[in-house]
Every structure is written in C-alpha cells, then in structure tokens.
Write an enzyme that holds these catalytic residues in place. Structure first.
Site, short mmCIF file in Angstrom:
data_model
loop_
_atom_site.label_atom_id
_atom_site.label_comp_id
_atom_site.label_asym_id
_atom_site.label_seq_id
_atom_site.Cartn_x
_atom_site.Cartn_y
_atom_site.Cartn_z
N GLU A 1 -9.69 -0.60 -1.75
CA GLU A 1 -9.35 0.79 -1.39
C GLU A 1 -9.46 1.70 -2.61
O GLU A 1 -9.81 2.88 -2.49
CB GLU A 1 -7.96 0.83 -0.74
CG GLU A 1 -8.02 0.26 0.67
CD GLU A 1 -6.72 -0.33 1.17
OE1 GLU A 1 -5.65 -0.07 0.60
OE2 GLU A 1 -6.80 -1.08 2.17
N LYS B 1 0.86 -1.19 0.00
CA LYS B 1 0.00 0.00 0.00
C LYS B 1 0.90 1.25 0.00
O LYS B 1 1.94 1.24 -0.65
CB LYS B 1 -0.96 -0.01 1.19
CG LYS B 1 -1.70 -1.34 1.33
CD LYS B 1 -2.86 -1.26 2.26
CE LYS B 1 -3.38 -2.66 2.52
NZ LYS B 1 -4.73 -2.68 3.05
N SER C 1 -6.45 -9.55 6.40
CA SER C 1 -5.83 -9.84 7.71
C SER C 1 -5.16 -11.21 7.77
O SER C 1 -5.24 -11.90 8.80
CB SER C 1 -6.86 -9.65 8.84
OG SER C 1 -7.32 -8.32 8.86
N HIS D 1 -8.69 -3.29 -6.29
CA HIS D 1 -8.53 -3.35 -4.83
C HIS D 1 -9.64 -2.53 -4.18
O HIS D 1 -10.00 -1.45 -4.68
CB HIS D 1 -7.15 -2.84 -4.42
CG HIS D 1 -6.83 -3.16 -3.00
ND1 HIS D 1 -7.34 -2.43 -1.95
CD2 HIS D 1 -6.09 -4.15 -2.44
CE1 HIS D 1 -6.93 -2.95 -0.81
NE2 HIS D 1 -6.16 -4.00 -1.08
C1 PEP Z 1 -4.87 -5.87 1.24
O1 PEP Z 1 -4.54 -4.70 1.29
O2 PEP Z 1 -5.03 -6.39 0.13
C2 PEP Z 1 -5.05 -6.60 2.50
C3 PEP Z 1 -5.54 -7.80 2.43
O3 PEP Z 1 -4.67 -5.97 3.67
P1 PEP Z 1 -4.51 -6.65 5.12
O4 PEP Z 1 -3.72 -7.92 4.96
O5 PEP Z 1 -3.79 -5.63 5.93
O6 PEP Z 1 -5.89 -6.94 5.63
#
Ligand code: PEP
Length: 250
Positions: A100, A11, A211, A98
């Site tokens: 985001e 990210k 996560s 994604h």
């Molecule tokens: C991601 O950004 O694709 C993601 C899965 O983040 P995290 O592992 O922090 O949940």
C-alpha cells in the site's frame, strides 16, 4: 530453529476504545501462545497500546511496531516520524515496503532500501514486505519482481533484518489467499536468494501475508518455509487473530 511470528497490521483502523477492547480480548489468550506476536497499530495509538499491554503485564509477550518511518533522524519533514522517535514510543519493529505504501506513497525499491537502513540505524527490526501484482504474475514475472525487491534491500542493508513478509498484492485485502503450495514456492525462492547474499537465510523468518484467516492459517503455516503471517483485516478481530496465532508452532 525459527520461531513463528503472528503479526497484525491494523492499517488505518482503530480508536482509543478499540485499543482498550482489543487488549482486554488478548488477555487470557496471548499468554498460552507458542509463537511471537507483533502488532502494528496506527502510529498515534502506539503509546496507548504499549501502556494498555503493560497494565495487564502483556508487554513482555506482545511486541509493537510502526507501519512506516522516515529515512532521516529529525528535521523539517512535516508529518513524518523517524525510526528513533518510533523506538522512543515503544516500537521494536517497523513495516517497510508494504504494497500500500509502494502503491499510494510511490515508494520505490530504493526508498524501501533506504527506509530499511534507517530502521536498522534506529535499532528497529524491519519487516520487509515484498510481493508481485496480479499483472506481474500474469506476465510471468512474479519471481523476478519479488527477487528484485528483496535484492535492493539486501544490497544496501545485508541480511540482518527482522523478517521478510511475502505478500502477493493480488491477495491483500481481496479474500484471495495464495495456495499453500504457491506461497511455499515463493518462500523457498526468497530463502535461496537470502542464502546467495550470505544473509542468515536459515534463521530469518519469512511470513506470508494476503487474506490470512482463521480458516486458512493452519494449511499455510504447515509449509516448511512459511514461518508466520502478516495479517491485515483478520487482525482487527482479536479472537480471529488469536486463532491464527494458535495455528503457529513456537
Ligand atoms: C496486509 O495488510 O499486510 C495484509 C496482508 O492484509 P489482509 O490480511 O487484509 O489481506
């Protein structure tokens, strides 16, 4: 036979020092992995990361990707990068869809499909992210949302993609991982949707994201249709990312 993939999405994190320390921490560990490894750094660090990996002869093991691309090849699009430029900088993969970007950049299913097509045009492997929000799941429309996201890409681009990443939005960056059973249910659904479109359903890797950590990766990756992880937060710690990668068979 699908090869496992451990993918790290940094990210908007990192620095020149971070890149140097990270690559040093991978050295001696990444060589013994059975799975493929892909890193998605912020785009400005792509050349430095590529060079640092090359310096330690790790560039044949770790592939690089970008977190976003524009649909056009070039032009008056201030602040944007085309897939062709990303490939020129050493990217072989690119994330599309994604959550985001869907949320903060307003990317619709149509935009995601157009970006997937642009990635393929540039010779990049798109890692297409799909996933439902908590409200979608509570309303009983998780499956419909995820299949809708997937189908808009398949309708435009066919199934010759790099990978799919199933990332329930409520699990991203929240510490709330989907149970292996829930994730497997969605992965199996995605795989059957791929088969309906004559996409190479059996071969396309489907990664889980949300996560993923060293402590839960093994249980997730033991599921039949989970071929790897797209890891955000935990990929920022090279040691933990390697622990996750070690949980994947080749
Ligand atoms: C991601 O950004 O694709 C993601 C899965 O983040 P995290 O592992 O922090 O949940």
């Amino acid at each position: 036979m699908r090869r496992g993939i451990a993918a790290g999405n940094w990210k908007m994190h990192g620095s020149r020092q971070f890149v140097a320390d990270y690559v040093r921490a991978l050295d001696g560990q990444v060589q013994s992995l059975e799975c493929a490894v892909v890193l998605f750094p912020p785009v400005g660090y792509l050349p430095l990361l590529a060079e640092s990996l090359r310096h330690l002869d790790l560039d044949r093991i770790v592939e690089l990707g970008a977190q976003n691309l524009h649909t056009e090849v070039q032009g008056a699009f201030t602040g944007e990068m085309s897939g062709e430029m990303l490939a020129d900088l050493g990217a072989r993969w690119v994330l599309v869809g994604h959550s985001e970007r869907r949320e903060y950049a307003g990317e619709t299913n149509d935009v995601v499909a157009a970006k997937t097509a642009a990635a393929l045009r540039a010779g990049l492997k798109p890692m297409v992210c799909v996933g439902e929000s908590e409200a979608d799941r509570d309303a009983g429309r998780a499956e419909a949302v995820v299949i809708g996201q997937l189908e808009s890409v398949l309708a435009r681009c066919g199934g010759e993609l790099g990978a799919i990443a199933y990332e329930p939005v409520w699990a991203i960056g929240t510490g709330r991982t989907a149970t292996p059973a829930l994730a497997e249910e969605m992965h199996a659904l995605i795989r059957s949707a791929l088969a309906n479109h004559s996409a190479p359903a059996a071969e396309l890797p489907i990664l889980y994201g949300g996560s993923v950590k060293g402590g839960n990766a093994g249980a997730l990756f033991a599921e039949r249709d989970i071929d790897g992880g797209l890891v955000g937060g935990a990929s920022l710690k090279a040691e933990e990312f390697m622990e996750i990668a070690r949980a994947l068979p080749g």
